[in-house]
Design a protein around this motif. Sequence first.
Motif, mmCIF file in Angstrom:
data_model
loop_
_atom_site.group_PDB
_atom_site.id
_atom_site.type_symbol
_atom_site.label_atom_id
_atom_site.label_comp_id
_atom_site.label_asym_id
_atom_site.label_seq_id
_atom_site.Cartn_x
_atom_site.Cartn_y
_atom_site.Cartn_z
ATOM 1 N N MET A 42 0.832 -1.215 0.000
ATOM 2 C CA MET A 42 0.000 0.000 0.000
ATOM 3 C C MET A 42 0.866 1.264 0.000
ATOM 4 O O MET A 42 0.523 2.251 -0.642
ATOM 5 C CB MET A 42 -0.938 0.003 1.205
ATOM 6 N N ASN A 43 1.984 1.211 0.706
ATOM 7 C CA ASN A 43 2.883 2.359 0.738
ATOM 8 C C ASN A 43 3.468 2.619 -0.648
ATOM 9 O O ASN A 43 3.517 3.775 -1.100
ATOM 10 C CB ASN A 43 3.995 2.121 1.755
ATOM 11 N N LEU A 44 3.899 1.572 -1.352
ATOM 12 C CA LEU A 44 4.450 1.753 -2.702
ATOM 13 C C LEU A 44 3.390 2.246 -3.680
ATOM 14 O O LEU A 44 3.661 3.100 -4.521
ATOM 15 C CB LEU A 44 5.052 0.438 -3.206
ATOM 16 N N ARG A 45 2.201 1.723 -3.576
ATOM 17 C CA ARG A 45 1.144 2.142 -4.497
ATOM 18 C C ARG A 45 0.634 3.544 -4.169
ATOM 19 O O ARG A 45 0.173 4.255 -5.052
ATOM 20 C CB ARG A 45 -0.003 1.142 -4.474
ATOM 21 N N TRP A 46 0.701 3.933 -2.929
ATOM 22 C CA TRP A 46 0.256 5.271 -2.536
ATOM 23 C C TRP A 46 1.188 6.330 -3.112
ATOM 24 O O TRP A 46 0.751 7.396 -3.538
ATOM 25 C CB TRP A 46 0.227 5.369 -1.017
ATOM 26 N N LEU A 47 2.484 6.003 -3.149
ATOM 27 C CA LEU A 47 3.467 6.964 -3.662
ATOM 28 C C LEU A 47 3.444 7.060 -5.182
ATOM 29 O O LEU A 47 3.746 8.112 -5.734
ATOM 30 C CB LEU A 47 4.869 6.573 -3.172
ATOM 31 N N ASN A 48 3.143 5.957 -5.868
ATOM 32 C CA ASN A 48 3.099 5.946 -7.339
ATOM 33 C C ASN A 48 1.754 5.396 -7.788
ATOM 34 O O ASN A 48 1.624 4.208 -8.067
ATOM 35 C CB ASN A 48 4.226 5.072 -7.911
ATOM 36 N N THR A 49 0.771 6.251 -7.899
ATOM 37 C CA THR A 49 -0.566 5.792 -8.273
ATOM 38 C C THR A 49 -0.742 5.638 -9.772
ATOM 39 O O THR A 49 -1.679 4.989 -10.212
ATOM 40 C CB THR A 49 -1.629 6.773 -7.747
ATOM 41 N N ASN A 50 0.162 6.202 -10.562
ATOM 42 C CA ASN A 50 -0.004 6.177 -12.016
ATOM 43 C C ASN A 50 0.623 4.956 -12.690
ATOM 44 O O ASN A 50 0.407 4.739 -13.874
ATOM 45 C CB ASN A 50 0.581 7.448 -12.649
ATOM 46 N N ARG A 51 1.416 4.182 -11.985
ATOM 47 C CA ARG A 51 2.040 3.013 -12.610
ATOM 48 C C ARG A 51 2.106 1.853 -11.619
ATOM 49 O O ARG A 51 1.993 2.025 -10.413
ATOM 50 C CB ARG A 51 3.418 3.344 -13.158
ATOM 51 N N PHE A 52 2.306 0.674 -12.179
ATOM 52 C CA PHE A 52 2.373 -0.542 -11.367
ATOM 53 C C PHE A 52 3.760 -0.652 -10.756
ATOM 54 O O PHE A 52 4.774 -0.602 -11.463
ATOM 55 C CB PHE A 52 2.079 -1.759 -12.245
ATOM 56 N N VAL A 53 3.828 -0.815 -9.451
ATOM 57 C CA VAL A 53 5.100 -0.889 -8.735
ATOM 58 C C VAL A 53 5.252 -2.279 -8.138
ATOM 59 O O VAL A 53 4.366 -2.745 -7.407
ATOM 60 C CB VAL A 53 5.158 0.178 -7.609
ATOM 61 N N TRP A 54 6.354 -2.922 -8.472
ATOM 62 C CA TRP A 54 6.621 -4.255 -7.920
ATOM 63 C C TRP A 54 8.133 -4.411 -7.834
ATOM 64 O O TRP A 54 8.804 -4.570 -8.831
ATOM 65 C CB TRP A 54 6.017 -5.337 -8.814
ATOM 66 N N THR A 55 8.688 -4.387 -6.622
ATOM 67 C CA THR A 55 10.129 -4.472 -6.437
ATOM 68 C C THR A 55 10.549 -5.920 -6.180
ATOM 69 O O THR A 55 9.716 -6.788 -5.908
ATOM 70 C CB THR A 55 10.567 -3.596 -5.248
ATOM 71 N N ASP A 56 11.862 -6.149 -6.241
ATOM 72 C CA ASP A 56 12.378 -7.503 -5.989
ATOM 73 C C ASP A 56 12.154 -7.918 -4.536
ATOM 74 O O ASP A 56 11.808 -9.058 -4.253
ATOM 75 C CB ASP A 56 13.870 -7.566 -6.327
ATOM 76 N N GLY A 57 12.359 -6.992 -3.618
ATOM 77 C CA GLY A 57 12.133 -7.290 -2.204
ATOM 78 C C GLY A 57 10.674 -7.610 -1.918
ATOM 79 O O GLY A 57 10.367 -8.501 -1.124
ATOM 80 N N LEU A 58 9.791 -6.911 -2.589
ATOM 81 C CA LEU A 58 8.366 -7.161 -2.423
ATOM 82 C C LEU A 58 7.996 -8.546 -2.960
ATOM 83 O O LEU A 58 7.197 -9.256 -2.356
ATOM 84 C CB LEU A 58 7.557 -6.080 -3.132
ATOM 85 N N GLN A 59 8.629 -8.940 -4.051
ATOM 86 C CA GLN A 59 8.358 -10.268 -4.611
ATOM 87 C C GLN A 59 8.851 -11.361 -3.674
ATOM 88 O O GLN A 59 8.165 -12.368 -3.480
ATOM 89 C CB GLN A 59 9.018 -10.421 -5.974
ATOM 90 N N VAL A 60 10.008 -11.182 -3.078
ATOM 91 C CA VAL A 60 10.532 -12.169 -2.125
ATOM 92 C C VAL A 60 9.599 -12.281 -0.920
ATOM 93 O O VAL A 60 9.255 -13.387 -0.490
ATOM 94 C CB VAL A 60 11.963 -11.784 -1.681
ATOM 95 N N LEU A 61 9.183 -11.147 -0.393
ATOM 96 C CA LEU A 61 8.257 -11.162 0.743
ATOM 97 C C LEU A 61 6.926 -11.802 0.366
ATOM 98 O O LEU A 61 6.337 -12.547 1.156
ATOM 99 C CB LEU A 61 8.037 -9.742 1.266
ATOM 100 N N PHE A 62 6.455 -11.563 -0.845
ATOM 101 C CA PHE A 62 5.209 -12.156 -1.329
ATOM 102 C C PHE A 62 5.312 -13.681 -1.364
ATOM 103 O O PHE A 62 4.405 -14.386 -0.905
ATOM 104 C CB PHE A 62 4.890 -11.604 -2.723
ATOM 105 N N VAL A 63 6.419 -14.203 -1.883
ATOM 106 C CA VAL A 63 6.610 -15.658 -1.960
ATOM 107 C C VAL A 63 6.697 -16.264 -0.558
ATOM 108 O O VAL A 63 6.095 -17.309 -0.284
ATOM 109 C CB VAL A 63 7.858 -15.994 -2.798
ATOM 110 N N ILE A 64 7.413 -15.614 0.344
ATOM 111 C CA ILE A 64 7.531 -16.117 1.717
ATOM 112 C C ILE A 64 6.173 -16.100 2.412
ATOM 113 O O ILE A 64 5.791 -17.063 3.088
ATOM 114 C CB ILE A 64 8.568 -15.295 2.506
ATOM 115 N N GLN A 65 5.415 -15.023 2.226
ATOM 116 C CA GLN A 65 4.096 -14.923 2.852
ATOM 117 C C GLN A 65 3.151 -15.980 2.313
ATOM 118 O O GLN A 65 2.382 -16.587 3.054
ATOM 119 C CB GLN A 65 3.534 -13.518 2.647
ATOM 120 N N ARG A 66 3.189 -16.232 1.013
ATOM 121 C CA ARG A 66 2.308 -17.244 0.423
ATOM 122 C C ARG A 66 2.716 -18.648 0.837
ATOM 123 O O ARG A 66 1.855 -19.519 1.025
ATOM 124 C CB ARG A 66 2.301 -17.131 -1.104
ATOM 125 N N THR A 67 3.999 -18.896 1.012
ATOM 126 C CA THR A 67 4.444 -20.201 1.514
ATOM 127 C C THR A 67 3.992 -20.391 2.955
ATOM 128 O O THR A 67 3.520 -21.471 3.322
ATOM 129 C CB THR A 67 5.983 -20.306 1.421
#
Length: 104
Positions: A42-67
């Motif tokens: 939400m913090n990343l999307r709040w700062l950049n509302t005009n484009r899709f934001v997806w960082t490498d760290g966010l992807q790692v956290l996403f995979v860990i959370q889903r596991t």
Amino acid sequence: MLFNTYVFQVGLIAILLGRFRTLLMLSALYLTLSIILHSWLMNLRWLNTNRFVWTDGLQVLFVIQRTASVLYYYFYKRTAEYLGDPRLYEDSPWLREAFARVRQ
């Protein structure tokens, strides 16, 4: 559901905590990971509302959370099945034996 068991009402909370320790720890981990993931997203999307934001760290956290979510739901279902055991809701020799071990 843990509070409704006879084991809890008798006061053998340590037995319940021992049996469900994995679920309790995994629940806390899953909740923490979910809060961190969604706050960061939400913090990343709040700062950049005009484009899709997806960082490498966010992807790692996403995979860990889903596991962790797969493990959480597995242990949650296993615990729900275990809580259906009638021995937890009535006096039984197993409970008397456990109570005797605790008293010693």
